[in-house]
Write a protein that holds these residues in place. Structure first.
Motif, PDB file in Angstrom:
ATOM      1  N   GLY A 157      37.408 -17.124 -88.632  1.00  0.00           N
ATOM      2  CA  GLY A 157      38.816 -16.764 -88.472  1.00  0.00           C
ATOM      3  C   GLY A 157      39.606 -17.693 -87.564  1.00  0.00           C
ATOM      4  N   GLY A 158      38.959 -18.728 -87.039  1.00  0.00           N
ATOM      5  CA  GLY A 158      39.667 -19.655 -86.151  1.00  0.00           C
ATOM      6  C   GLY A 158      40.401 -20.753 -86.896  1.00  0.00           C
ATOM      7  N   GLY A 159      40.021 -21.006 -88.117  1.00  0.00           N
ATOM      8  CA  GLY A 159      40.646 -22.071 -88.897  1.00  0.00           C
ATOM      9  C   GLY A 159      40.193 -23.467 -88.481  1.00  0.00           C
ATOM     10  N   PHE A 160      39.120 -23.566 -87.710  1.00  0.00           N
ATOM     11  CA  PHE A 160      38.687 -24.871 -87.180  1.00  0.00           C
ATOM     12  C   PHE A 160      38.244 -25.827 -88.290  1.00  0.00           C
ATOM     13  N   TYR A 161      37.366 -25.335 -89.164  1.00  0.00           N
ATOM     14  CA  TYR A 161      36.904 -26.208 -90.249  1.00  0.00           C
ATOM     15  C   TYR A 161      38.056 -26.513 -91.208  1.00  0.00           C
ATOM     16  N   ASP A 162      38.887 -25.500 -91.501  1.00  0.00           N
ATOM     17  CA  ASP A 162      40.013 -25.724 -92.423  1.00  0.00           C
ATOM     18  C   ASP A 162      40.944 -26.816 -91.897  1.00  0.00           C
ATOM     19  N   ARG A 163      41.267 -26.766 -90.614  1.00  0.00           N
ATOM     20  CA  ARG A 163      42.171 -27.789 -90.056  1.00  0.00           C
ATOM     21  C   ARG A 163      41.502 -29.158 -90.042  1.00  0.00           C
ATOM     22  N   THR A 164      40.255 -29.181 -89.625  1.00  0.00           N
ATOM     23  CA  THR A 164      39.539 -30.456 -89.474  1.00  0.00           C
ATOM     24  C   THR A 164      39.365 -31.160 -90.816  1.00  0.00           C
ATOM     25  N   LEU A 165      39.176 -30.365 -91.881  1.00  0.00           N
ATOM     26  CA  LEU A 165      38.871 -30.953 -93.191  1.00  0.00           C
ATOM     27  C   LEU A 165      40.089 -30.987 -94.113  1.00  0.00           C
ATOM     28  N   ALA A 166      41.258 -30.593 -93.592  1.00  0.00           N
ATOM     29  CA  ALA A 166      42.452 -30.446 -94.450  1.00  0.00           C
ATOM     30  C   ALA A 166      42.832 -31.751 -95.148  1.00  0.00           C
ATOM     31  N   ASN A 167      42.613 -32.897 -94.502  1.00  0.00           N
ATOM     32  CA  ASN A 167      43.050 -34.168 -95.094  1.00  0.00           C
ATOM     33  C   ASN A 167      41.947 -34.905 -95.837  1.00  0.00           C
ATOM     34  N   LEU A 168      40.843 -34.260 -95.993  1.00  0.00           N
ATOM     35  CA  LEU A 168      39.685 -34.917 -96.595  1.00  0.00           C
ATOM     36  C   LEU A 168      39.987 -35.461 -97.994  1.00  0.00           C
ATOM     37  N   LYS A 169      40.849 -34.746 -98.729  1.00  0.00           N
ATOM     38  CA  LYS A 169      41.132 -35.162-100.119  1.00  0.00           C
ATOM     39  C   LYS A 169      41.778 -36.545-100.188  1.00  0.00           C
ATOM     40  N   ASN A 170      42.340 -37.025 -99.072  1.00  0.00           N
ATOM     41  CA  ASN A 170      42.957 -38.356 -99.062  1.00  0.00           C
ATOM     42  C   ASN A 170      41.959 -39.457 -98.690  1.00  0.00           C
ATOM     43  N   TYR A 171      40.737 -39.081 -98.356  1.00  0.00           N
ATOM     44  CA  TYR A 171      39.757 -40.075 -97.924  1.00  0.00           C
ATOM     45  C   TYR A 171      39.141 -40.776 -99.139  1.00  0.00           C
ATOM     46  N   ALA A 172      38.896 -42.086 -98.997  1.00  0.00           N
ATOM     47  CA  ALA A 172      38.194 -42.805-100.056  1.00  0.00           C
ATOM     48  C   ALA A 172      36.734 -42.349-100.093  1.00  0.00           C
ATOM     49  N   GLN A 173      36.162 -42.189 -98.926  1.00  0.00           N
ATOM     50  CA  GLN A 173      34.759 -41.792 -98.792  1.00  0.00           C
ATOM     51  C   GLN A 173      34.720 -40.338 -98.340  1.00  0.00           C
ATOM     52  N   GLN A 174      34.393 -39.444 -99.271  1.00  0.00           N
ATOM     53  CA  GLN A 174      34.457 -38.018 -98.924  1.00  0.00           C
ATOM     54  C   GLN A 174      33.082 -37.386 -98.800  1.00  0.00           C
ATOM     55  N   PRO A 175      32.815 -36.788 -97.651  1.00  0.00           N
ATOM     56  CA  PRO A 175      31.551 -36.053 -97.546  1.00  0.00           C
ATOM     57  C   PRO A 175      31.566 -34.837 -98.469  1.00  0.00           C
ATOM     58  N   LEU A 176      30.406 -34.444 -98.933  1.00  0.00           N
ATOM     59  CA  LEU A 176      30.293 -33.195 -99.701  1.00  0.00           C
ATOM     60  C   LEU A 176      30.209 -32.041 -98.716  1.00  0.00           C
ATOM     61  N   LEU A 177      30.910 -30.969 -99.042  1.00  0.00           N
ATOM     62  CA  LEU A 177      30.959 -29.813 -98.145  1.00  0.00           C
ATOM     63  C   LEU A 177      30.091 -28.692 -98.699  1.00  0.00           C
ATOM     64  N   PHE A 178      29.070 -28.331 -97.962  1.00  0.00           N
ATOM     65  CA  PHE A 178      28.201 -27.226 -98.367  1.00  0.00           C
ATOM     66  C   PHE A 178      28.177 -26.148 -97.299  1.00  0.00           C
ATOM     67  N   GLY A 179      28.491 -24.926 -97.695  1.00  0.00           N
ATOM     68  CA  GLY A 179      28.320 -23.786 -96.809  1.00  0.00           C
ATOM     69  C   GLY A 179      26.853 -23.388 -96.783  1.00  0.00           C
ATOM     70  N   VAL A 180      26.427 -22.841 -95.665  1.00  0.00           N
ATOM     71  CA  VAL A 180      25.043 -22.377 -95.530  1.00  0.00           C
ATOM     72  C   VAL A 180      25.090 -20.919 -95.086  1.00  0.00           C
ATOM     73  N   ALA A 181      24.346 -20.071 -95.772  1.00  0.00           N
ATOM     74  CA  ALA A 181      24.449 -18.638 -95.477  1.00  0.00           C
ATOM     75  C   ALA A 181      23.217 -17.879 -95.920  1.00  0.00           C
ATOM     76  N   HIS A 182      23.081 -16.685 -95.389  1.00  0.00           N
ATOM     77  CA  HIS A 182      22.097 -15.727 -95.908  1.00  0.00           C
ATOM     78  C   HIS A 182      22.627 -15.178 -97.226  1.00  0.00           C
ATOM     79  N   ASP A 183      21.720 -14.703 -98.075  1.00  0.00           N
ATOM     80  CA  ASP A 183      22.143 -14.115 -99.351  1.00  0.00           C
ATOM     81  C   ASP A 183      23.045 -12.895 -99.147  1.00  0.00           C
ATOM     82  N   CYS A 184      22.828 -12.167 -98.046  1.00  0.00           N
ATOM     83  CA  CYS A 184      23.632 -10.951 -97.804  1.00  0.00           C
ATOM     84  C   CYS A 184      25.080 -11.273 -97.449  1.00  0.00           C
ATOM     85  N   GLN A 185      25.426 -12.561 -97.389  1.00  0.00           N
ATOM     86  CA  GLN A 185      26.812 -12.938 -97.078  1.00  0.00           C
ATOM     87  C   GLN A 185      27.628 -13.265 -98.341  1.00  0.00           C
TER      88      GLN A 185
END
Ligand SMILES: Nc1ncnc2c1ncn2[C@@H]1O[C@H](COP(=O)(O)OP(=O)(O)OP(=O)(O)O)[C@@H](O)[C@H]1O
Ligand SMILES: [Mg+2]
Length: 200
Positions: free
Chosen positions: A142-170
């Motif tokens: 709920g802090g928006g930290f990742y959203d803000r940090t990665l907001a401009n990623l679509k403009n990058y020539a070299q883009q990291p792949l973003l993978f969420g990691v979670a338990h199945d119950c999530q």
């Protein structure tokens, strides 16, 4: 129910579920995630990945980090940005990195300019999350930290792949999403790797 209340209720539900997991279940999940990550073809090409240190019942990436070091893949951890306060910086992290605690009491590498890594240096960014769905939508704390940090990623020539990691119950059937939520390329759980088509 409004979207905001909806997101709050889902956060409460998923955080409770992951905190209720036993130490054994957590340890097993961490090992299974490590195996899943090791099976990813993208990891074979990776020079550097970003991870996180588990908090609040999140799946631990400790075995995954150790496996990366064994394979000579460099690793980074997020650090709260000292100036904007609302963004993350990625800092180099290895076994001997000096650590400190941030204002959320989460361990992070001590800030040092020479340790800062560009987002584009990462092949993969593994992100914690509170809830996910099979479309690759992500509900964070709920802090928006990742959203803000990665907001401009679509403009990058070299883009990291973003993978969420979670338990199945999530996993949610579907998540109420906001325009600023950065979509994921996939989600990794102990039992599945979900891959999604991200719109750039
Ligand atoms: N790109 C952005 N620019 C400005 N504000 C943003 C941006 N992304 C998110 N925010 C703000 O951050 C707040 C929290 O966002 P959100 O509820 O999506 O957090 P989250 O994804 O759960 O958290 P996190 O990314 O830290 O895990 C929102 O109220 C939103 O206004
Ligand atoms: Mg979000």
């Amino acid at each position: 129910m409004s979207l905001i209340n909806d997101r709050m209720a889902l956060r409460r539900q998923f955080r409770q579920a992951r905190r209720a997991l036993s130490q054994n279940q957590q340890a097993q999940a961490a090992q299974q995630i490590c195996q899943q990550v090791q099976s990813m073809p993208e990891l074979a090409q990776a020079k550097r990945i970003a991870a996180y240190l588990a908090n609040d019942g999140e799946v631990s990436l400790a075995p995954t980090l150790a496996a990366c070091w064994q394979r000579d893949i460099a690793t980074s951890l997020p650090v709260l940005h000292p100036v904007t306060k609302t963004h993350l910086l990625m800092l180099d992290y290895h076994l001997h990195t000096s650590m400190t605690r941030n204002r959320f009491n989460i361990a992070e590498p001590q800030l040092a300019c020479q340790a800062i890594r560009l987002l584009s240096e990462h092949t993969l960014i593994f992100m914690p999350l509170v809830g996910f769905d099979e479309q690759g939508n992500r509900l964070g704390m709920g802090g928006g930290f990742y959203d803000r940090t990665l907001a401009n990623l679509k403009n990058y020539a070299q883009q990291p792949l973003l993978f969420g990691v979670a338990h199945d119950c999530q996993q949610a059937e579907s998540l109420p999403i906001q325009p600023w939520d950065v979509p994921l390329d996939g989600v990794i759980t102990p039992t599945q790797i979900i891959r999604t088509k991200r719109n750039h």
